[in-house]
Design a protein around this motif. Structure first.
Motif, PDB file in Angstrom:
ATOM      1  N   CYS A   2      32.738  34.522  58.343  1.00  0.00           N
ATOM      2  CA  CYS A   2      31.852  34.349  57.193  1.00  0.00           C
ATOM      3  C   CYS A   2      32.623  34.578  55.900  1.00  0.00           C
ATOM      4  O   CYS A   2      33.326  35.585  55.751  1.00  0.00           O
ATOM      5  CB  CYS A   2      30.678  35.314  57.304  1.00  0.00           C
ATOM      6  SG  CYS A   2      29.502  35.191  55.942  1.00  0.00           S
ATOM      7  N   ILE A   3      32.515  33.649  54.977  1.00  0.00           N
ATOM      8  CA  ILE A   3      33.193  33.759  53.685  1.00  0.00           C
ATOM      9  C   ILE A   3      32.242  34.218  52.589  1.00  0.00           C
ATOM     10  O   ILE A   3      32.626  34.282  51.425  1.00  0.00           O
ATOM     11  CB  ILE A   3      33.832  32.413  53.296  1.00  0.00           C
ATOM     12  CG1 ILE A   3      32.758  31.322  53.210  1.00  0.00           C
ATOM     13  CG2 ILE A   3      34.919  32.038  54.282  1.00  0.00           C
ATOM     14  CD1 ILE A   3      33.285  29.981  52.723  1.00  0.00           C
ATOM     15  N   GLY A   4      31.014  34.523  52.942  1.00  0.00           N
ATOM     16  CA  GLY A   4      30.065  35.036  51.960  1.00  0.00           C
ATOM     17  C   GLY A   4      29.583  34.007  50.963  1.00  0.00           C
ATOM     18  O   GLY A   4      29.292  34.359  49.815  1.00  0.00           O
ATOM     19  N   CYS A   5      29.506  32.753  51.355  1.00  0.00           N
ATOM     20  CA  CYS A   5      29.073  31.718  50.413  1.00  0.00           C
ATOM     21  C   CYS A   5      27.582  31.809  50.108  1.00  0.00           C
ATOM     22  O   CYS A   5      27.132  31.377  49.054  1.00  0.00           O
ATOM     23  CB  CYS A   5      29.422  30.337  50.958  1.00  0.00           C
ATOM     24  SG  CYS A   5      28.565  29.900  52.490  1.00  0.00           S
ATOM     25  N   GLY A   6      26.816  32.362  51.035  1.00  0.00           N
ATOM     26  CA  GLY A   6      25.388  32.546  50.798  1.00  0.00           C
ATOM     27  C   GLY A   6      24.536  31.319  51.051  1.00  0.00           C
ATOM     28  O   GLY A   6      23.348  31.321  50.700  1.00  0.00           O
ATOM     29  N   LEU A   7      25.111  30.267  51.635  1.00  0.00           N
ATOM     30  CA  LEU A   7      24.310  29.065  51.878  1.00  0.00           C
ATOM     31  C   LEU A   7      23.208  29.320  52.901  1.00  0.00           C
ATOM     32  O   LEU A   7      22.107  28.787  52.783  1.00  0.00           O
ATOM     33  CB  LEU A   7      25.218  27.929  52.352  1.00  0.00           C
ATOM     34  CG  LEU A   7      26.148  27.326  51.304  1.00  0.00           C
ATOM     35  CD1 LEU A   7      27.028  26.260  51.921  1.00  0.00           C
ATOM     36  CD2 LEU A   7      25.347  26.734  50.158  1.00  0.00           C
ATOM     37  N   CYS A   8      23.511  30.127  53.906  1.00  0.00           N
ATOM     38  CA  CYS A   8      22.493  30.408  54.919  1.00  0.00           C
ATOM     39  C   CYS A   8      21.326  31.182  54.310  1.00  0.00           C
ATOM     40  O   CYS A   8      20.161  30.970  54.675  1.00  0.00           O
ATOM     41  CB  CYS A   8      23.099  31.177  56.082  1.00  0.00           C
ATOM     42  SG  CYS A   8      23.957  32.692  55.598  1.00  0.00           S
ATOM     43  N   ASP A  27      37.425  41.869  47.924  1.00  0.00           N
ATOM     44  CA  ASP A  27      38.294  42.910  48.442  1.00  0.00           C
ATOM     45  C   ASP A  27      39.655  42.880  47.754  1.00  0.00           C
ATOM     46  O   ASP A  27      39.891  42.125  46.804  1.00  0.00           O
ATOM     47  CB  ASP A  27      38.439  42.774  49.967  1.00  0.00           C
ATOM     48  CG  ASP A  27      39.012  41.430  50.369  1.00  0.00           C
ATOM     49  OD1 ASP A  27      39.388  40.637  49.474  1.00  0.00           O
ATOM     50  OD2 ASP A  27      39.085  41.159  51.583  1.00  0.00           O
ATOM     51  N   GLU A  28      40.591  43.697  48.258  1.00  0.00           N
ATOM     52  CA  GLU A  28      41.912  43.796  47.637  1.00  0.00           C
ATOM     53  C   GLU A  28      42.752  42.545  47.822  1.00  0.00           C
ATOM     54  O   GLU A  28      43.737  42.330  47.101  1.00  0.00           O
ATOM     55  CB  GLU A  28      42.666  45.009  48.191  1.00  0.00           C
ATOM     56  CG  GLU A  28      42.928  44.971  49.685  1.00  0.00           C
ATOM     57  CD  GLU A  28      41.771  45.530  50.490  1.00  0.00           C
ATOM     58  OE1 GLU A  28      41.896  45.638  51.712  1.00  0.00           O
ATOM     59  OE2 GLU A  28      40.737  45.866  49.868  1.00  0.00           O
ATOM     60  N   ASN A  29      42.401  41.702  48.795  1.00  0.00           N
ATOM     61  CA  ASN A  29      43.118  40.451  49.017  1.00  0.00           C
ATOM     62  C   ASN A  29      42.484  39.275  48.283  1.00  0.00           C
ATOM     63  O   ASN A  29      42.766  38.120  48.612  1.00  0.00           O
ATOM     64  CB  ASN A  29      43.186  40.139  50.511  1.00  0.00           C
ATOM     65  CG  ASN A  29      43.933  41.198  51.286  1.00  0.00           C
ATOM     66  OD1 ASN A  29      44.913  41.755  50.779  1.00  0.00           O
ATOM     67  ND2 ASN A  29      43.466  41.497  52.495  1.00  0.00           N
ATOM     68  N   SER A  30      41.633  39.589  47.315  1.00  0.00           N
ATOM     69  CA  SER A  30      40.913  38.570  46.529  1.00  0.00           C
ATOM     70  C   SER A  30      40.091  37.656  47.434  1.00  0.00           C
ATOM     71  O   SER A  30      39.933  36.468  47.169  1.00  0.00           O
ATOM     72  CB  SER A  30      41.895  37.739  45.684  1.00  0.00           C
ATOM     73  OG  SER A  30      42.570  38.562  44.758  1.00  0.00           O
ATOM     74  N   ARG A  31      39.594  38.218  48.486  1.00  0.00           N
ATOM     75  CA  ARG A  31      38.747  37.471  49.419  1.00  0.00           C
ATOM     76  C   ARG A  31      37.360  38.091  49.412  1.00  0.00           C
ATOM     77  O   ARG A  31      37.222  39.320  49.379  1.00  0.00           O
ATOM     78  CB  ARG A  31      39.336  37.524  50.829  1.00  0.00           C
ATOM     79  CG  ARG A  31      38.603  36.684  51.856  1.00  0.00           C
ATOM     80  CD  ARG A  31      39.307  36.772  53.210  1.00  0.00           C
ATOM     81  NE  ARG A  31      38.705  35.892  54.196  1.00  0.00           N
ATOM     82  CZ  ARG A  31      37.691  36.243  54.980  1.00  0.00           C
ATOM     83  NH1 ARG A  31      37.172  37.461  54.884  1.00  0.00           N
ATOM     84  NH2 ARG A  31      37.197  35.384  55.844  1.00  0.00           N
ATOM     85  N   LYS A  32      36.375  37.258  49.406  1.00  0.00           N
ATOM     86  CA  LYS A  32      35.004  37.759  49.389  1.00  0.00           C
ATOM     87  C   LYS A  32      34.691  38.409  50.734  1.00  0.00           C
ATOM     88  O   LYS A  32      34.829  37.791  51.787  1.00  0.00           O
ATOM     89  CB  LYS A  32      34.023  36.630  49.099  1.00  0.00           C
ATOM     90  CG  LYS A  32      32.591  37.115  48.911  1.00  0.00           C
ATOM     91  CD  LYS A  32      31.659  35.975  48.605  1.00  0.00           C
ATOM     92  CE  LYS A  32      31.839  35.484  47.179  1.00  0.00           C
ATOM     93  NZ  LYS A  32      30.796  34.500  46.817  1.00  0.00           N
ATOM     94  N   GLU A  33      34.295  39.633  50.684  1.00  0.00           N
ATOM     95  CA  GLU A  33      34.002  40.401  51.888  1.00  0.00           C
ATOM     96  C   GLU A  33      32.498  40.621  52.001  1.00  0.00           C
ATOM     97  O   GLU A  33      31.828  40.937  51.008  1.00  0.00           O
ATOM     98  CB  GLU A  33      34.725  41.751  51.849  1.00  0.00           C
ATOM     99  CG  GLU A  33      34.474  42.622  53.060  1.00  0.00           C
ATOM    100  CD  GLU A  33      35.114  43.987  52.924  1.00  0.00           C
ATOM    101  OE1 GLU A  33      34.966  44.807  53.839  1.00  0.00           O
ATOM    102  OE2 GLU A  33      35.755  44.232  51.873  1.00  0.00           O
ATOM    103  N   VAL A  34      31.978  40.452  53.193  1.00  0.00           N
ATOM    104  CA  VAL A  34      30.553  40.635  53.439  1.00  0.00           C
ATOM    105  C   VAL A  34      30.309  42.099  53.770  1.00  0.00           C
ATOM    106  O   VAL A  34      30.790  42.611  54.783  1.00  0.00           O
ATOM    107  CB  VAL A  34      30.069  39.730  54.588  1.00  0.00           C
ATOM    108  CG1 VAL A  34      28.585  39.929  54.817  1.00  0.00           C
ATOM    109  CG2 VAL A  34      30.359  38.272  54.265  1.00  0.00           C
ATOM    110  N   LEU A  35      29.585  42.777  52.901  1.00  0.00           N
ATOM    111  CA  LEU A  35      29.286  44.187  53.137  1.00  0.00           C
ATOM    112  C   LEU A  35      28.115  44.350  54.092  1.00  0.00           C
ATOM    113  O   LEU A  35      28.147  45.194  54.980  1.00  0.00           O
ATOM    114  CB  LEU A  35      28.977  44.884  51.809  1.00  0.00           C
ATOM    115  CG  LEU A  35      30.118  44.940  50.798  1.00  0.00           C
ATOM    116  CD1 LEU A  35      29.640  45.600  49.523  1.00  0.00           C
ATOM    117  CD2 LEU A  35      31.311  45.657  51.375  1.00  0.00           C
TER     118      LEU A  35
END
Length: 207
Positions: free
Chosen positions: A97-103, A119-127
Motif C-alpha cells: 500500500c502506497i497510501g494513495c487513499g483511492l480505496c 517517513d525518513e525515506n520520503s515514502r508515504k507510510e500507512v500508520l
C-alpha cells in the motif's frame, strides 16, 4: 386498449376460471380412506427408494453427501469477494500500500479509514488502515481501484463476531512477516488476470 379498459381492474369475470371440487369426503371413514390412498401411492415408495439408496452409498461406499464443517469446507470461486487481504512486497517485506487513499475515496459504504505520514525515506507510510466489516458490503471497488494490487479479497469468509470491536483492523489483514515467503500472487478478486501481459498493447516510446 381504451382508457376505460385500462382503469377497469375487475378481471375476474373474463380471465379467472372458478373450479368447484365437490368430491371431499363427508364422513370420518371417507377421510381415512383418502389418507390411506394418498399415502400408499407409488410416489411414497419412490421417495423412500431414493433415501435408502443414499443411505446405502453413505454407509457402504463412503460417499457422504454432507460436509463435516468446519473440518471440511467447500471450495469457493477464485473471484469470490470475501474478507480483504493486504499483500506485501516479497523483496523488502513492506506493505504494498502506497497510501494513495483511492480505496477510502471510492468506498460506497464509507467503511475504510486510512492515516498516513511521510517517513525518513520520503515514502508515504500507512500508520493505520482499518476496515469496518460491520459496514462493508463487499462490493470489491477497493480492490478494483488499487493501483498497486495491495488490497484484494481473500478466501476467509468467516467474519462473524459477537462484538463490534472484533472486526478487522490492519494487523489482521496484513501478511505476517514469517509467512512472507509463502505469499503468492493472489488470483482472486482484484488481482491481475493471468493473460494480462498479452492484453497490454505495446506502444513505441517517443524518445
Amino acid at each position: 386498449m381504451s382508457l376505460d379498459k385500462l382503469k377497469n381492474r375487475d378481471v375476474s369475470v373474463d380471465d379467472y376460471i372458478n373450479i368447484f371440487e365437490d368430491n371431499y369426503p363427508k364422513t370420518s371413514w371417507g377421510q381415512f380412506k383418502q389418507v390411506v390412498k394418498r399415502s400408499f401411492r407409488g410416489e411414497l415408495f419412490k421417495g423412500l427408494g431414493i433415501v435408502l439408496n443414499i443411505m446405502r452409498e453413505a454407509l457402504f461406499k463412503g460417499e457422504m453427501q454432507t460436509v463435516q464443517y468446519p473440518a471440511e469446507k467447500l471450495p469457493i470461486g477464485p473471484r469470490y469477494r470475501a474478507v480483504h487481504k493486504l499483500l506485501a512486497l516479497l523483496e523488502s517485506g513492506e506493505n504494498r500500500c502506497i497510501g494513495c487513499g483511492l480505496c477510502e475515496k471510492i468506498c460506497i459504504a464509507n467503511c475504510i479509514r486510512m492515516d498516513t505520514k511521510i517517513d525518513e525515506n520520503s515514502r508515504k507510510e500507512v500508520l493505520e488502515y482499518s476496515i469496518n466489516m460491520g459496514r462493508c458490503i463487499f462490493c470489491g471497488y477497493c480492490a478494483e481501484v488499487c493501483p498497486e494490487l495491495a488490497i484484494v479479497h481473500g478466501g476467509r469468509y468467516e467474519n462473524a463476531s459477537e462484538q463490534r470491536a472484533h472486526f478487522a483492523l490492519k494487523e489482521d489483514l496484513l501478511t505476517p512477516i514469517d509467512k512472507l515467503l509463502e505469499q503468492k500472487e493472489y488470483p482472486g478478486f482484484g488481482a491481475v488476470s493471468p493473460d494480462a501481459d498479452e492484453k497490454i498493447k505495446k506502444t513505441p516510446l517517443s524518445y
